[in-house]
Design a protein around this motif. Structure first.
Motif, mmCIF file in Angstrom:
data_model
loop_
_atom_site.group_PDB
_atom_site.id
_atom_site.type_symbol
_atom_site.label_atom_id
_atom_site.label_comp_id
_atom_site.label_asym_id
_atom_site.label_seq_id
_atom_site.Cartn_x
_atom_site.Cartn_y
_atom_site.Cartn_z
ATOM 1 N N ASP A 85 0.857 -1.182 0.000
ATOM 2 C CA ASP A 85 0.000 0.000 0.000
ATOM 3 C C ASP A 85 0.899 1.239 0.000
ATOM 4 O OD1 ASP A 85 -1.516 2.258 0.866
ATOM 5 O OD2 ASP A 85 -2.989 0.918 1.788
ATOM 6 N N ARG A 86 0.880 1.982 -1.090
ATOM 7 C CA ARG A 86 1.775 3.140 -1.252
ATOM 8 C C ARG A 86 1.607 4.155 -0.121
ATOM 9 N NH1 ARG A 86 4.531 5.595 -5.723
ATOM 10 N NH2 ARG A 86 4.742 7.830 -5.404
ATOM 11 N N ALA A 87 0.379 4.413 0.307
ATOM 12 C CA ALA A 87 0.143 5.403 1.369
ATOM 13 C C ALA A 87 0.783 4.959 2.674
ATOM 14 C CB ALA A 87 -1.352 5.635 1.558
ATOM 15 N N LEU A 88 0.664 3.659 3.007
ATOM 16 C CA LEU A 88 1.279 3.159 4.237
ATOM 17 C C LEU A 88 2.800 3.168 4.137
ATOM 18 C CD1 LEU A 88 -1.083 0.180 5.134
ATOM 19 C CD2 LEU A 88 -1.012 2.449 6.166
ATOM 20 N N ARG A 89 3.336 2.837 2.967
ATOM 21 C CA ARG A 89 4.800 2.877 2.788
ATOM 22 C C ARG A 89 5.308 4.309 2.940
ATOM 23 N NH1 ARG A 89 4.347 0.686 -2.081
ATOM 24 N NH2 ARG A 89 6.021 1.920 -2.931
ATOM 25 N N ARG A 90 4.567 5.285 2.405
ATOM 26 C CA ARG A 90 4.986 6.690 2.532
ATOM 27 C C ARG A 90 4.998 7.107 3.998
ATOM 28 N NH1 ARG A 90 4.355 11.876 2.983
ATOM 29 N NH2 ARG A 90 5.234 13.270 1.442
ATOM 30 N N ILE A 91 3.970 6.738 4.751
ATOM 31 C CA ILE A 91 3.923 7.073 6.176
ATOM 32 C C ILE A 91 5.125 6.473 6.899
ATOM 33 C CG2 ILE A 91 2.662 6.691 8.334
ATOM 34 C CD1 ILE A 91 0.078 6.784 6.604
ATOM 35 N N GLU A 92 5.446 5.216 6.599
ATOM 36 C CA GLU A 92 6.568 4.554 7.265
ATOM 37 C C GLU A 92 7.892 5.236 6.920
ATOM 38 O OE1 GLU A 92 8.462 1.535 9.637
ATOM 39 O OE2 GLU A 92 6.538 2.569 9.619
ATOM 40 N N ILE A 93 8.086 5.613 5.660
ATOM 41 C CA ILE A 93 9.321 6.293 5.252
ATOM 42 C C ILE A 93 9.415 7.660 5.933
ATOM 43 C CG2 ILE A 93 10.537 7.357 3.318
ATOM 44 C CD1 ILE A 93 9.430 5.047 1.566
ATOM 45 N N THR A 122 9.532 10.735 -2.357
ATOM 46 C CA THR A 122 8.795 10.393 -3.579
ATOM 47 C C THR A 122 9.649 9.518 -4.477
ATOM 48 O OG1 THR A 122 7.570 12.460 -3.437
ATOM 49 C CG2 THR A 122 7.609 11.376 -5.585
ATOM 50 N N LEU A 123 10.928 9.821 -4.595
ATOM 51 C CA LEU A 123 11.831 8.993 -5.404
ATOM 52 C C LEU A 123 11.949 7.592 -4.816
ATOM 53 C CD1 LEU A 123 14.724 11.466 -6.276
ATOM 54 C CD2 LEU A 123 13.135 10.379 -7.878
ATOM 55 N N LEU A 124 12.084 7.496 -3.494
ATOM 56 C CA LEU A 124 12.149 6.179 -2.860
ATOM 57 C C LEU A 124 10.904 5.360 -3.158
ATOM 58 C CD1 LEU A 124 13.610 6.995 0.668
ATOM 59 C CD2 LEU A 124 14.618 5.462 -1.030
ATOM 60 N N LEU A 125 9.753 5.981 -3.064
ATOM 61 C CA LEU A 125 8.504 5.270 -3.342
ATOM 62 C C LEU A 125 8.440 4.835 -4.797
ATOM 63 C CD1 LEU A 125 5.929 7.353 -1.323
ATOM 64 C CD2 LEU A 125 6.411 4.931 -1.038
#
Length: 130
Positions: A85-93, A122-125
């Protein structure tokens, strides 16, 4: 509540800080002294990932709070890991970067206040799409 595969949830994931005694060798290297680790039970903390409590099922598998289903719900098939889930990965990062910045500088720094960190995340994601 239960895991999305129907397995009962039995606990939360916790971290407990501890200290282990060491001895230094003449060359400056070190080894554990063999007395074990002394745990600081007052420092116990519930583990959060992507801003959510991590729960553990009876098989030892970890689940985020948003993944749990009600007791009466039917188990799901083809369960994707939370990090898909991109949103959850962004929160974790973001949480990880902010904690690292505070630990290294001693001051809180919000990612949203720094355009370079926002672009880096954003690049990491984009590079880590599952």
């Amino acid at each position: 509540m239960k895991a999305p595969d129907g397995t009962p949830i039995v606990s939360t994931l916790e971290t407990i800080p501890g200290s282990a005694g060491i001895v230094f060798d003449e060359d400056g290297s070190w080894n554990y002294d063999g007395n074990g680790t002394e745990l600081d039970w007052d420092g116990q903390q519930t583990v959060l990932r992507a801003g959510q409590t991590v729960f553990v099922d009876e098989n030892g598998k970890e689940w985020l709070e948003s993944q749990l289903i009600p007791e009466k719900a039917r188990p799901r098939k083809n369960i994707k890991p939370w990090h898909h889930d991109r949103a959850l990965r962004r929160i974790e990062i973001v949480n990880t970067v902010e904690a690292l910045m505070e630990r290294t500088t001693g001051k809180p720094l919000l990612v949203k206040d720094c355009q370079y960190l926002t672009r880096a995340i954003t690049l990491l994601l984009d590079r880590s799409e599952p």
